[in-house]
Enzyme design. Sequence first.
Site, PDB file in Angstrom:
ATOM      1  N   ARG A 101       0.593  -1.169   0.058  1.00 15.06           N
ATOM      2  CA  ARG A 101       0.251   0.053  -0.346  1.00 15.06           C
ATOM      3  C   ARG A 101       0.856   0.992   0.069  1.00 15.06           C
ATOM      4  O   ARG A 101       1.344   1.631   0.816  1.00 15.06           O
ATOM      5  CB  ARG A 101      -0.784  -0.006   1.258  1.00 15.06           C
ATOM      6  CG  ARG A 101      -1.556   1.096   1.475  1.00 15.06           C
ATOM      7  CD  ARG A 101      -2.161   1.279   2.342  1.00 15.06           C
ATOM      8  NE  ARG A 101      -4.027   0.780   2.021  1.00 15.06           N
ATOM      9  CZ  ARG A 101      -4.907   0.989   2.545  1.00 15.06           C
ATOM     10  NH1 ARG A 101      -5.692   1.895   3.353  1.00 15.06           N
ATOM     11  NH2 ARG A 101      -6.162   0.428   1.579  1.00 15.06           N
ATOM     12  N   HIS A 128      -7.735   0.795  -6.322  1.00 19.92           N
ATOM     13  CA  HIS A 128      -7.612   0.111  -5.122  1.00 19.92           C
ATOM     14  C   HIS A 128      -8.542  -1.357  -5.455  1.00 19.92           C
ATOM     15  O   HIS A 128      -9.730  -1.164  -5.416  1.00 19.92           O
ATOM     16  CB  HIS A 128      -8.917   0.886  -4.055  1.00 19.92           C
ATOM     17  CG  HIS A 128      -8.369   0.221  -3.144  1.00 19.92           C
ATOM     18  ND1 HIS A 128      -7.626  -1.011  -2.558  1.00 19.92           N
ATOM     19  CD2 HIS A 128      -9.258   0.794  -1.504  1.00 19.92           C
ATOM     20  CE1 HIS A 128      -8.169  -1.042  -1.091  1.00 19.92           C
ATOM     21  NE2 HIS A 128      -8.911  -0.208  -1.209  1.00 19.92           N
ATOM     22  N   GLN A 131     -10.381  -3.643  -3.171  1.00 21.63           N
ATOM     23  CA  GLN A 131     -11.482  -2.918  -2.263  1.00 21.63           C
ATOM     24  C   GLN A 131     -12.582  -3.354  -4.503  1.00 21.63           C
ATOM     25  O   GLN A 131     -13.545  -3.543  -3.954  1.00 21.63           O
ATOM     26  CB  GLN A 131     -11.407  -2.054  -2.684  1.00 21.63           C
ATOM     27  CG  GLN A 131     -12.373  -1.118  -2.155  1.00 21.63           C
ATOM     28  CD  GLN A 131     -12.735  -1.278  -0.344  1.00 21.63           C
ATOM     29  OE1 GLN A 131     -11.961  -1.561   1.064  1.00 21.63           O
ATOM     30  NE2 GLN A 131     -13.996  -1.858  -0.640  1.00 21.63           N
ATOM     31  N   ASP A 218     -17.573   7.736  -1.724  1.00 24.98           N
ATOM     32  CA  ASP A 218     -15.772   7.543  -0.628  1.00 24.98           C
ATOM     33  C   ASP A 218     -15.307   8.629  -0.661  1.00 24.98           C
ATOM     34  O   ASP A 218     -16.318  10.095  -0.753  1.00 24.98           O
ATOM     35  CB  ASP A 218     -14.562   6.549  -2.288  1.00 24.98           C
ATOM     36  CG  ASP A 218     -13.489   6.617  -1.291  1.00 24.98           C
ATOM     37  OD1 ASP A 218     -13.238   6.549  -0.220  1.00 24.98           O
ATOM     38  OD2 ASP A 218     -12.363   7.104  -2.095  1.00 24.98           O
ATOM     39  N   CYS A 257     -15.983   2.364   0.855  1.00 27.45           N
ATOM     40  CA  CYS A 257     -15.056   0.941   1.083  1.00 27.45           C
ATOM     41  C   CYS A 257     -15.218   1.225   2.585  1.00 27.45           C
ATOM     42  O   CYS A 257     -14.214   0.489   2.963  1.00 27.45           O
ATOM     43  CB  CYS A 257     -14.378   1.809   0.012  1.00 27.45           C
ATOM     44  SG  CYS A 257     -13.512   3.444   0.416  1.00 27.45           S
ATOM     45  N   ARG A 285     -13.784  -7.840   1.754  1.00 27.32           N
ATOM     46  CA  ARG A 285     -12.596  -7.511   1.357  1.00 27.32           C
ATOM     47  C   ARG A 285     -11.660  -9.451   2.051  1.00 27.32           C
ATOM     48  O   ARG A 285     -10.634  -9.722   1.340  1.00 27.32           O
ATOM     49  CB  ARG A 285     -11.609  -6.689   2.433  1.00 27.32           C
ATOM     50  CG  ARG A 285     -12.191  -5.409   1.653  1.00 27.32           C
ATOM     51  CD  ARG A 285     -12.139  -4.966   0.581  1.00 27.32           C
ATOM     52  NE  ARG A 285     -10.424  -4.763   0.906  1.00 27.32           N
ATOM     53  CZ  ARG A 285      -9.776  -3.765   0.892  1.00 27.32           C
ATOM     54  NH1 ARG A 285     -10.027  -2.986   1.257  1.00 27.32           N
ATOM     55  NH2 ARG A 285      -7.888  -3.535   0.808  1.00 27.32           N
TER      56      ARG A 285
HETATM   57  N1   CP Z   1     -11.372   0.820   2.631  1.00 25.68           N
HETATM   58  C1   CP Z   1      -9.795   0.432   2.843  1.00 25.68           C
HETATM   59  O1   CP Z   1      -9.321  -0.148   2.276  1.00 25.68           O
HETATM   60  O2   CP Z   1      -9.639   0.229   4.171  1.00 25.68           O
HETATM   61  P1   CP Z   1      -8.717   0.334   4.945  1.00 25.68           P
HETATM   62  O3   CP Z   1      -7.670   1.928   4.732  1.00 25.68           O
HETATM   63  O4   CP Z   1      -8.403   0.473   6.774  1.00 25.68           O
HETATM   64  O5   CP Z   1      -7.206  -0.884   5.113  1.00 25.68           O
HETATM   65  N1  NVA Z   2      -9.681   6.729  -2.109  1.00 21.60           N
HETATM   66  C1  NVA Z   2      -9.289   6.832  -0.432  1.00 21.60           C
HETATM   67  C2  NVA Z   2      -9.662   4.878  -0.002  1.00 21.60           C
HETATM   68  C3  NVA Z   2      -9.728   4.482   1.488  1.00 21.60           C
HETATM   69  C4  NVA Z   2      -9.705   2.982   1.363  1.00 21.60           C
HETATM   70  C5  NVA Z   2      -7.964   7.342  -0.338  1.00 21.60           C
HETATM   71  O1  NVA Z   2      -7.343   6.388  -0.571  1.00 21.60           O
HETATM   72  O2  NVA Z   2      -8.056   7.494   1.239  1.00 21.60           O
END
Ligand code: CP
Ligand code: NVA
Length: 303
Positions: A101, A128, A131, A218, A257, A285
């Site tokens: 990540r 993502h 997700q 989101d 999400c 997930r």
């Molecule tokens: N939706 C999602 O990716 O959540 P986190 O940021 O908590 O991993």
């Molecule tokens: N768009 C958001 C998604 C979080 C799961 C971000 O990148 O923070």
Amino acid sequence: MKHLLSIETLHSEQLTQLITAAERLKAQRGNHASQPLAGQTWAMIFTKASTRTRVSFEVGVRELGGNPMFLSKNDIQLGRGEPIKDTARVLGRMVHGCIIRTFAQQDVEDFAHFSQIPTINALTDDEHPCQILADLLTVKEKLGSWEGKKIAFVGDGFNNMTRSWMWAAKHLGFELAVASPKEHQPDASFLQALNAPQVSITTNPAEATKDADVINTDVWLSMGEENQTEKEARFGAYQVNEELLALAAKEHIVLHCLPAYRGKEITETVLEAHSDTIFQQAENRLHAQKAILESLAASKPSI
Ligand code: CP
Ligand code: NVA
């Protein structure tokens, strides 16, 4: 499939196979016939915060017989500036796969290239994919299929979530209506590359939500954008609330999400009214990512 780097680069068959595998793994949780990650260690490099992704991957790797190794950016030399390609060449000789990540999509792609071990994008600024697989599984569970459905996305039209949704719509052929302020809509070069007539973009949340079967949102400010108050100010009209949902199809579902900012992109009332779906989506997930791990393990790691 050697890596899972984006929805963009998946084929429609790979998407549907992963979702079918996720359904099977969900049904067989606690009673898996095989342990495809037995004897393997999977690194997890996270340079952004996470609750769902971190927990679901740590649990998922263990449930498939492997050992997860969580590496926060600040615990490893990457945080002091060691290049991703050097980190990749070291880890590639020691662990069997890596879940990343981070900010730049290129870093995940470089890691995959230089490490030569299966690599999973656990969120970048561009995509993502994990997700979206969980979201599609949730749509299938709740509505039977995404085929013939109208899916609306209300909010940031060009963040990681919307980009992955747009690629999913292209591959799977469902209608996706994105409502976003002009400044946050996909640019012309992205839309040209996407080339998906079933994806429409509007500034009008009512138009996108009208008769939609799925209403998705989101955060307005993604990780790394927290100080962009000017950006946030453009989203006042893009809240998923009861008034907007009155325009949706009668049997609609709402997806988020998470994490959610109540009172911003979604109201407390809507989030709680749709919490069964939204937390099923969060649980999914785990199942979707186990399907990814199983599929990558089948591609025979090089060490
Ligand atoms: N939706 C999602 O990716 O959540 P986190 O940021 O908590 O991993
Ligand atoms: N768009 C958001 C998604 C979080 C799961 C971000 O990148 O923070």
